[in-house]
Design a protein around this motif. Structure first.
Motif, short mmCIF file in Angstrom:
data_model
loop_
_atom_site.label_atom_id
_atom_site.label_comp_id
_atom_site.label_asym_id
_atom_site.label_seq_id
_atom_site.Cartn_x
_atom_site.Cartn_y
_atom_site.Cartn_z
N PHE A 46 -4.69 22.18 10.49
CA PHE A 46 -3.55 22.42 9.31
C PHE A 46 -2.59 22.71 9.75
CE2 PHE A 46 -8.23 23.65 8.04
CZ PHE A 46 -7.88 23.17 6.41
N GLU A 246 -11.05 14.11 9.86
CA GLU A 246 -9.60 13.97 9.09
C GLU A 246 -9.58 13.34 8.48
OE1 GLU A 246 -5.44 16.52 10.21
OE2 GLU A 246 -6.71 15.19 11.32
N SER A 251 -8.53 17.33 5.65
CA SER A 251 -8.24 18.65 6.71
C SER A 251 -9.43 18.48 6.46
CB SER A 251 -7.45 19.19 7.14
OG SER A 251 -6.05 18.01 7.64
N TRP A 252 -9.44 19.64 5.07
CA TRP A 252 -9.79 20.51 4.75
C TRP A 252 -11.84 20.49 5.26
CZ3 TRP A 252 -8.36 25.15 3.05
CH2 TRP A 252 -7.45 25.01 2.26
N GLY A 255 -12.03 21.23 9.23
CA GLY A 255 -11.84 22.80 9.36
C GLY A 255 -13.11 23.46 9.13
#
Length: 280
Positions: A46, A246, A251-252, A255
């Motif tokens: 992030f 990714e 990205s979520w 993450g």
């Protein structure tokens, strides 16, 4: 005679005490590595930090070295990882967990041996960094690509890399199975956990094993691509797995997996404190 008996009963348990100490220190070091892998991966995903290129284990070691008193901290981490390596070797060779010599038992002992090899390599890498001879932080990927290349050079090389891929994905699937079946809970004495945080720690362990399983599955998939395309550059380690996540899913999801790895690290701390360690 009575005095001899009493003396023996007191001193005998301490004979293998160093093994238990190595195991607990090793699990603590492993917990530190996984926790930092998760944190650095999350912050990098992030763009919250530029502390690591990819959040791989090699990047984590570099991050530790870059901190104040980094050489000392890295040296202590290397010693902890060495302890973990030795413990896994003892589990594999002496069969301290009583897995036996049937197919299932030998497979589990082979997994212990594989873990010893992986963490032995990480220990060696950390030691080289402490001594000022460390390589770049892409070492994990380079090692797997080298393995893939060596296998591809052998007769039926693509099949050999394919077998590595299948085995790696099987490990990942088993990690997820252990999480969903809650077999991972056998690793610790739950009765000794604080009732107020017991469920939180158990839930962290479940999420952690699922996240670790996902990473193993992706690493196996990358090896499979290397086999199908006869191209060792397709293989990779955790950093390649994170990059794949990714790129393909954003990205979520990366993450979420990163948070899961932090949870795995935290549960490993619990194991370091509450896991029964067999030494014979």
């Amino acid at each position: 005679m009575a005095n001899t008996t009493i003396k023996t009963s007191i001193t005998t348990p301490s004979k293998d005490q160093w093994i238990e100490g190595a195991a607990r220190v090793g699990l603590t070091a492993k917990g530190i590595v996984y926790t930092l892998v998760g944190i650095l991966t999350f912050t990098t995903a992030f763009k919250l930090s530029n502390a690591a290129k990819s959040g791989s284990k090699a990047d984590v070691l570099q991050w530790i070295q870059d901190q104040p008193f980094g050489q000392i901290l890295l040296g202590l981490t290397a010693l902890g990882l060495l302890g973990y390596t030795i413990w896994r070797l003892i589990e594999a060779i002496k069969d301290t967990e009583n897995k036996g010599t049937d197919a299932k038992g030998l497979a589990q002992r082979a997994a212990y041996l594989s873990s010893a090899v992986v963490y032995g390599a990480l220990t060696f890498y950390a030691a080289k960094m402490v001594l000022g001879n460390g390589g770049d932080s892409g070492g994990g990927n380079d090692t797997r690509q080298t393995v893939a290349q060596k296998l591809l050079e052998q007769p039926m090389g693509q099949w050999l890399v394919g077998l590595v891929a299948v085995g790696t994905m099987a490990v990942g699937a088993y990690q997820i199975y252990r999480a969903l079946s809650e077999k991972y809970r056998k690793k610790i004495k739950e009765s000794r956990l604080d009732k107020n945080i017991k469920q939180l720690l158990i839930s962290a362990g479940k999420l952690g094993y699922i996240a670790r399983g996902i990473v193993w599955l992706i690493i196996g998939y990358l090896f499979l691509q290397a086999a199908l395309q006869s191209d060792s550059s397709e293989a990779g380690g955790t950093s390649s797995a994170f990059g794949f996540l990714e790129k393909e899913y954003g990205s979520w999801l990366l993450g979420v997996v990163a948070i899961g790895l932090v949870c795995y690290g935290m549960f490993t701390f619990v194991r370091a404190r509450y896991q029964p360690i067999h030494t014979r």
